[in-house]
Design a protein around this motif. Structure first.
Motif, PDB file in Angstrom:
ATOM      1  N   ALA A   1       2.583   9.871   3.922  1.00 37.73           N
ATOM      2  CA  ALA A   1       2.986   9.682   5.320  1.00 37.73           C
ATOM      3  C   ALA A   1       2.091   8.683   6.051  1.00 37.73           C
ATOM      4  O   ALA A   1       2.577   7.893   6.871  1.00 37.73           O
ATOM      5  CB  ALA A   1       2.971  11.030   6.040  1.00 37.73           C
ATOM      6  N   ALA A   2       0.809   8.693   5.766  1.00 43.46           N
ATOM      7  CA  ALA A   2      -0.111   7.777   6.457  1.00 43.46           C
ATOM      8  C   ALA A   2       0.202   6.324   6.118  1.00 43.46           C
ATOM      9  O   ALA A   2       0.239   5.462   7.011  1.00 43.46           O
ATOM     10  CB  ALA A   2      -1.551   8.107   6.080  1.00 43.46           C
ATOM     11  N   HIS A   3       0.426   6.035   4.829  1.00 48.83           N
ATOM     12  CA  HIS A   3       0.754   4.663   4.436  1.00 48.83           C
ATOM     13  C   HIS A   3       2.125   4.250   4.971  1.00 48.83           C
ATOM     14  O   HIS A   3       2.334   3.087   5.328  1.00 48.83           O
ATOM     15  CB  HIS A   3       0.714   4.518   2.916  1.00 48.83           C
ATOM     16  CG  HIS A   3      -0.671   4.439   2.371  1.00 48.83           C
ATOM     17  ND1 HIS A   3      -1.358   5.535   1.924  1.00 48.83           N
ATOM     18  CD2 HIS A   3      -1.513   3.383   2.224  1.00 48.83           C
ATOM     19  CE1 HIS A   3      -2.552   5.173   1.514  1.00 48.83           C
ATOM     20  NE2 HIS A   3      -2.678   3.867   1.690  1.00 48.83           N
ATOM     21  N   GLN A   4       3.070   5.181   5.020  1.00 51.05           N
ATOM     22  CA  GLN A   4       4.385   4.867   5.561  1.00 51.05           C
ATOM     23  C   GLN A   4       4.276   4.521   7.042  1.00 51.05           C
ATOM     24  O   GLN A   4       4.861   3.533   7.497  1.00 51.05           O
ATOM     25  CB  GLN A   4       5.345   6.037   5.367  1.00 51.05           C
ATOM     26  CG  GLN A   4       6.742   5.751   5.906  1.00 51.05           C
ATOM     27  CD  GLN A   4       7.716   6.888   5.651  1.00 51.05           C
ATOM     28  OE1 GLN A   4       7.441   7.786   4.869  1.00 51.05           O
ATOM     29  NE2 GLN A   4       8.848   6.838   6.298  1.00 51.05           N
TER      30      GLN A   4
ATOM     31  N   GLY B   1       0.816  -1.208   0.000  1.00 53.53           N
ATOM     32  CA  GLY B   1       0.000   0.000   0.000  1.00 53.53           C
ATOM     33  C   GLY B   1       0.848   1.257   0.000  1.00 53.53           C
ATOM     34  O   GLY B   1       0.527   2.238  -0.683  1.00 53.53           O
ATOM     35  N   PHE B   2       1.953   1.236   0.732  1.00 58.80           N
ATOM     36  CA  PHE B   2       2.856   2.387   0.768  1.00 58.80           C
ATOM     37  C   PHE B   2       3.533   2.586  -0.587  1.00 58.80           C
ATOM     38  O   PHE B   2       3.700   3.713  -1.039  1.00 58.80           O
ATOM     39  CB  PHE B   2       3.896   2.211   1.874  1.00 58.80           C
ATOM     40  CG  PHE B   2       4.956   3.284   1.907  1.00 58.80           C
ATOM     41  CD1 PHE B   2       4.605   4.620   2.007  1.00 58.80           C
ATOM     42  CD2 PHE B   2       6.286   2.956   1.847  1.00 58.80           C
ATOM     43  CE1 PHE B   2       5.579   5.616   2.045  1.00 58.80           C
ATOM     44  CE2 PHE B   2       7.260   3.936   1.879  1.00 58.80           C
ATOM     45  CZ  PHE B   2       6.902   5.268   1.986  1.00 58.80           C
ATOM     46  N   ARG B   3       3.912   1.481  -1.224  1.00 63.98           N
ATOM     47  CA  ARG B   3       4.515   1.606  -2.558  1.00 63.98           C
ATOM     48  C   ARG B   3       3.517   2.169  -3.563  1.00 63.98           C
ATOM     49  O   ARG B   3       3.886   2.963  -4.419  1.00 63.98           O
ATOM     50  CB  ARG B   3       5.024   0.244  -3.052  1.00 63.98           C
ATOM     51  CG  ARG B   3       6.488   0.036  -2.752  1.00 63.98           C
ATOM     52  CD  ARG B   3       7.021  -1.169  -3.469  1.00 63.98           C
ATOM     53  NE  ARG B   3       6.820  -2.319  -2.589  1.00 63.98           N
ATOM     54  CZ  ARG B   3       6.459  -3.503  -2.972  1.00 63.98           C
ATOM     55  NH1 ARG B   3       6.254  -3.768  -4.233  1.00 63.98           N
ATOM     56  NH2 ARG B   3       6.302  -4.475  -2.112  1.00 63.98           N
ATOM     57  N   ALA B   4       2.261   1.763  -3.454  1.00 66.35           N
ATOM     58  CA  ALA B   4       1.235   2.230  -4.385  1.00 66.35           C
ATOM     59  C   ALA B   4       0.869   3.691  -4.127  1.00 66.35           C
ATOM     60  O   ALA B   4       0.643   4.448  -5.068  1.00 66.35           O
ATOM     61  CB  ALA B   4      -0.010   1.355  -4.278  1.00 66.35           C
ATOM     62  N   THR B   5       0.802   4.072  -2.860  1.00 68.82           N
ATOM     63  CA  THR B   5       0.453   5.442  -2.482  1.00 68.82           C
ATOM     64  C   THR B   5       1.472   5.918  -1.446  1.00 68.82           C
ATOM     65  O   THR B   5       1.245   5.790  -0.242  1.00 68.82           O
ATOM     66  CB  THR B   5      -0.963   5.505  -1.876  1.00 68.82           C
ATOM     67  OG1 THR B   5      -1.868   4.827  -2.742  1.00 68.82           O
ATOM     68  CG2 THR B   5      -1.418   6.924  -1.673  1.00 68.82           C
ATOM     69  N   PRO B   6       2.591   6.453  -1.909  1.00 66.77           N
ATOM     70  CA  PRO B   6       3.668   6.812  -0.976  1.00 66.77           C
ATOM     71  C   PRO B   6       3.400   8.121  -0.229  1.00 66.77           C
ATOM     72  O   PRO B   6       3.937   9.163  -0.564  1.00 66.77           O
ATOM     73  CB  PRO B   6       4.894   6.924  -1.880  1.00 66.77           C
ATOM     74  CG  PRO B   6       4.356   7.257  -3.222  1.00 66.77           C
ATOM     75  CD  PRO B   6       2.999   6.640  -3.295  1.00 66.77           C
TER      76      PRO B   6
ATOM     77  N   LYS C   1      10.814   3.570   0.759  1.00 70.15           N
ATOM     78  CA  LYS C   1      11.144   4.896   1.296  1.00 70.15           C
ATOM     79  C   LYS C   1      12.104   5.633   0.369  1.00 70.15           C
ATOM     80  O   LYS C   1      11.958   6.843   0.143  1.00 70.15           O
ATOM     81  CB  LYS C   1      11.772   4.763   2.687  1.00 70.15           C
ATOM     82  CG  LYS C   1      10.809   4.407   3.776  1.00 70.15           C
ATOM     83  CD  LYS C   1      11.569   4.304   5.094  1.00 70.15           C
ATOM     84  CE  LYS C   1      10.698   3.935   6.247  1.00 70.15           C
ATOM     85  NZ  LYS C   1      11.473   3.835   7.496  1.00 70.15           N
ATOM     86  N   ILE C   2      13.085   4.916  -0.166  1.00 68.84           N
ATOM     87  CA  ILE C   2      14.037   5.533  -1.091  1.00 68.84           C
ATOM     88  C   ILE C   2      13.323   5.991  -2.353  1.00 68.84           C
ATOM     89  O   ILE C   2      13.564   7.089  -2.858  1.00 68.84           O
ATOM     90  CB  ILE C   2      15.191   4.559  -1.409  1.00 68.84           C
ATOM     91  CG1 ILE C   2      16.069   4.388  -0.173  1.00 68.84           C
ATOM     92  CG2 ILE C   2      16.016   5.040  -2.592  1.00 68.84           C
ATOM     93  CD1 ILE C   2      17.088   3.276  -0.279  1.00 68.84           C
ATOM     94  N   ALA C   3      12.429   5.163  -2.864  1.00 65.52           N
ATOM     95  CA  ALA C   3      11.673   5.542  -4.059  1.00 65.52           C
ATOM     96  C   ALA C   3      10.844   6.793  -3.792  1.00 65.52           C
ATOM     97  O   ALA C   3      10.761   7.686  -4.641  1.00 65.52           O
ATOM     98  CB  ALA C   3      10.779   4.389  -4.504  1.00 65.52           C
ATOM     99  N   ARG C   4      10.267   6.872  -2.602  1.00 68.17           N
ATOM    100  CA  ARG C   4       9.487   8.071  -2.254  1.00 68.17           C
ATOM    101  C   ARG C   4      10.396   9.293  -2.184  1.00 68.17           C
ATOM    102  O   ARG C   4      10.044  10.371  -2.687  1.00 68.17           O
ATOM    103  CB  ARG C   4       8.776   7.869  -0.915  1.00 68.17           C
ATOM    104  CG  ARG C   4       8.011   9.091  -0.488  1.00 68.17           C
ATOM    105  CD  ARG C   4       7.373   8.935   0.866  1.00 68.17           C
ATOM    106  NE  ARG C   4       6.628  10.152   1.193  1.00 68.17           N
ATOM    107  CZ  ARG C   4       6.278  10.475   2.400  1.00 68.17           C
ATOM    108  NH1 ARG C   4       6.533   9.677   3.414  1.00 68.17           N
ATOM    109  NH2 ARG C   4       5.628  11.593   2.629  1.00 68.17           N
ATOM    110  N   ALA C   5      11.558   9.145  -1.565  1.00 68.32           N
ATOM    111  CA  ALA C   5      12.489  10.273  -1.450  1.00 68.32           C
ATOM    112  C   ALA C   5      12.965  10.738  -2.828  1.00 68.32           C
ATOM    113  O   ALA C   5      13.061  11.942  -3.088  1.00 68.32           O
ATOM    114  CB  ALA C   5      13.677   9.887  -0.579  1.00 68.32           C
ATOM    115  N   VAL C   6      13.262   9.785  -3.714  1.00 65.91           N
ATOM    116  CA  VAL C   6      13.695  10.138  -5.069  1.00 65.91           C
ATOM    117  C   VAL C   6      12.577  10.874  -5.796  1.00 65.91           C
ATOM    118  O   VAL C   6      12.816  11.885  -6.480  1.00 65.91           O
ATOM    119  CB  VAL C   6      14.145   8.876  -5.837  1.00 65.91           C
ATOM    120  CG1 VAL C   6      14.299   9.147  -7.317  1.00 65.91           C
ATOM    121  CG2 VAL C   6      15.442   8.343  -5.250  1.00 65.91           C
ATOM    122  N   ASN C   7      11.362  10.386  -5.668  1.00 57.86           N
ATOM    123  CA  ASN C   7      10.225  11.042  -6.314  1.00 57.86           C
ATOM    124  C   ASN C   7      10.007  12.446  -5.754  1.00 57.86           C
ATOM    125  O   ASN C   7       9.759  13.392  -6.510  1.00 57.86           O
ATOM    126  CB  ASN C   7       8.960  10.199  -6.146  1.00 57.86           C
ATOM    127  CG  ASN C   7       7.818  10.730  -6.973  1.00 57.86           C
ATOM    128  OD1 ASN C   7       7.999  11.149  -8.109  1.00 57.86           O
ATOM    129  ND2 ASN C   7       6.639  10.712  -6.394  1.00 57.86           N
TER     130      ASN C   7
END
Length: 129
Positions: free
Chosen positions: A50-53, A43-48, A97-103
């Motif tokens: 703060a709530a999903h993280q 779910g976090f990968r699909a919708t990155p 988390k890294i993918a979210r930071a890169v995005n």
């Protein structure tokens, strides 16, 4: 009247106790906790956001506690497999988390570039007048 109140309280207590037992029985298997953590990480990968993280991190922490609860029960093979799965899930969460930071960084750079273009247009228009 008093007898009815006591009967209602007793019934409520029995239902609450039964609900608690069902809840504890459902959460007692480390495999279930690991599966929940896996689903929250997806779910976090699909919708990155703060709530999903936060949900993924909490689920992973619960899974770690469930696996730690097996220590000393005499099932080393099962514990080793569950610990390996935990390591895998930690890696998946770190990658998400890294993918979210890169995005987020990419979006920030794009926003900065747009701001520079807008500033350039403003300067160009100011000199043309």
């Amino acid at each position: 009247m008093r007898r009815q109140i006591l009967r209602c309280m007793r019934t409520a207590f029995v239902f609450c106790g039964a609900a608690l037992l069902v809840l504890l029985a459902g959460c007692s298997r480390p495999e279930d906790a690991l599966e929940r953590a896996r689903a929250d990480i997806r779910g976090f990968r699909a919708t990155p956001d703060a709530a999903h993280q936060a949900a993924a991190e909490q689920s992973l922490a619960r899974a770690e506690q469930a696996v730690e609860g097996l220590q000393g029960r005499g099932e080393p093979g099962r514990i080793k497999a569950l610990e390996q799965e935990l390591r895998s899930l930690r890696s998946e969460l770190a990658a998400a988390k890294i993918a979210r930071a890169v995005n987020d960084a990419r979006q920030a750079v794009e926003g900065f570039g747009q701001a520079l273009r807008d500033a350039g247009k403003s300067f160009d228009e100011a000199f043309k007048k």
